[in-house]
Design a protein around this motif. Structure first.
Motif, PDB file in Angstrom:
ATOM      1  N   MET A  45      43.854  40.165  32.924  1.00 13.41           N
ATOM      2  CA  MET A  45      42.912  39.598  32.120  1.00 13.41           C
ATOM      3  C   MET A  45      42.648  38.294  31.621  1.00 13.41           C
ATOM      4  SD  MET A  45      40.836  42.517  30.966  1.00 13.41           S
ATOM      5  CE  MET A  45      40.820  44.454  30.838  1.00 13.41           C
TER       6      MET A  45
ATOM      7  N   HIS B  66      42.073  35.838  33.585  1.00 10.97           N
ATOM      8  CA  HIS B  66      42.465  34.673  34.691  1.00 10.97           C
ATOM      9  C   HIS B  66      41.439  35.055  35.789  1.00 10.97           C
ATOM     10  CE1 HIS B  66      45.942  33.518  32.556  1.00 10.97           C
ATOM     11  NE2 HIS B  66      46.241  34.979  32.417  1.00 10.97           N
ATOM     12  N   SER B  67      41.606  34.116  36.821  1.00 13.61           N
ATOM     13  CA  SER B  67      40.735  34.268  37.839  1.00 13.61           C
ATOM     14  C   SER B  67      41.386  35.228  38.953  1.00 13.61           C
ATOM     15  CB  SER B  67      40.538  33.131  38.794  1.00 13.61           C
ATOM     16  OG  SER B  67      39.580  32.397  37.942  1.00 13.61           O
ATOM     17  N   ILE B  68      40.745  36.067  39.701  1.00 13.86           N
ATOM     18  CA  ILE B  68      41.173  37.111  40.743  1.00 13.86           C
ATOM     19  C   ILE B  68      40.364  36.533  42.173  1.00 13.86           C
ATOM     20  CG2 ILE B  68      42.207  38.941  39.209  1.00 13.86           C
ATOM     21  CD1 ILE B  68      39.634  40.347  39.425  1.00 13.86           C
TER      22      ILE B  68
ATOM     23  N   LYS C 118      36.330  40.765  31.919  1.00 17.72           N
ATOM     24  CA  LYS C 118      37.208  39.548  31.284  1.00 17.72           C
ATOM     25  C   LYS C 118      38.195  39.024  32.634  1.00 17.72           C
ATOM     26  CE  LYS C 118      37.473  41.463  26.598  1.00 17.72           C
ATOM     27  NZ  LYS C 118      38.046  42.105  25.697  1.00 17.72           N
ATOM     28  N   ARG C 119      37.634  38.771  33.681  1.00 14.29           N
ATOM     29  CA  ARG C 119      37.945  38.225  34.689  1.00 14.29           C
ATOM     30  C   ARG C 119      37.130  37.339  35.446  1.00 14.29           C
ATOM     31  NH1 ARG C 119      41.544  43.868  35.549  1.00 14.29           N
ATOM     32  NH2 ARG C 119      39.931  44.070  34.011  1.00 14.29           N
TER      33      ARG C 119
ATOM     34  N   HIS D  53      36.168  36.464  39.071  1.00 10.35           N
ATOM     35  CA  HIS D  53      36.108  37.024  40.518  1.00 10.35           C
ATOM     36  C   HIS D  53      35.800  35.881  41.459  1.00 10.35           C
ATOM     37  CE1 HIS D  53      35.555  40.270  38.072  1.00 10.35           C
ATOM     38  NE2 HIS D  53      35.904  41.145  38.893  1.00 10.35           N
TER      39      HIS D  53
END
Ligand SMILES: NC(=O)c1ccc[n+]([C@@H]2O[C@H](COP(=O)([O-])OP(=O)(O)OC[C@H]3O[C@@H](n4cnc5c(N)ncnc54)[C@H](OP(=O)(O)O)[C@@H]3O)[C@@H](O)[C@H]2O)c1
Length: 132
Positions: free
Chosen positions: A1, A3-5, A21-22, A24
């Motif tokens: 949550m 942060h970037s994925i 809340k991420r 992408h």
């Protein structure tokens, strides 16, 4: 949550939806996907590793998570500082596997064992490795 994925297109399309809340970051050359998410502030499309590395350079002071699949783990394993591994104590049949990881390059810094419970059928460990 929060942060970037970073993931490949196949992993992205295997998700039920955009995760809340991420941010992408998706690797793909698929033009339809590129157009579809052009104006979506929660999604960033990169079309090559060069483009991804430029994005990473710009976001180097942030915590970015590489979440797969195999091809993206393989491409980025030499750049990651930490590995977050869930070791499930069971055997599964699948058609995609993790690439080989050279654990000699990492040190285990945290291990949390979990028992089966109402939400989880199997014993599993959360393992955190840091690059030496
Ligand atoms: N159990 C877990 O923790 C976990 C985690 C992640 C994924 N998975 C599973 O793993 C499977 C997907 O893994 P995968 O390795 O087959 O696919 P993937 O890495 O998720 O996606 C592969 C796709 O990413 C794009 N891509 C990769 N490298 C690229 C590059 N250098 N430049 C441009 N595009 C690039 C391409 O998309 P285009 O073909 O669109 O150009 C490629 O076909 C799914 O079944 C997923 O559910 C499991």
């Amino acid at each position: 949550m929060g942060h970037s994925i970073i993931m490949g297109r196949k992993t992205f399309t295997s998700l039920p939806n955009i995760l809340p809340k991420r941010h992408h970051v998706i690797l793909t050359k698929n033009q339809k996907l590129i157009q579809k998410y052009q104006r979506n502030s929660q999604v960033e499309i990169v079309s090559s590793l060069t483009e991804l590395n430029s994005w990473l350079k710009y976001h180097k002071n942030e915590k970015n998570y590489v979440i797969g699949g195999r091809s993206v783990f393989q491409a980025l394993i030499s750049q990651v500082d930490y590995l977050e591994k869930t070791a499930i104590k069971a055997n599964f049949i699948g058609n995609v596997t993790m690439p080989q990881i050279d654990y000699d390059k990492f040190v285990l810094i945290k291990s949390v064992a979990h028992q089966p419970d109402a939400n989880n059928t199997y014993y599993y460990d959360f393992l955190t490795y840091q690059r030496k």
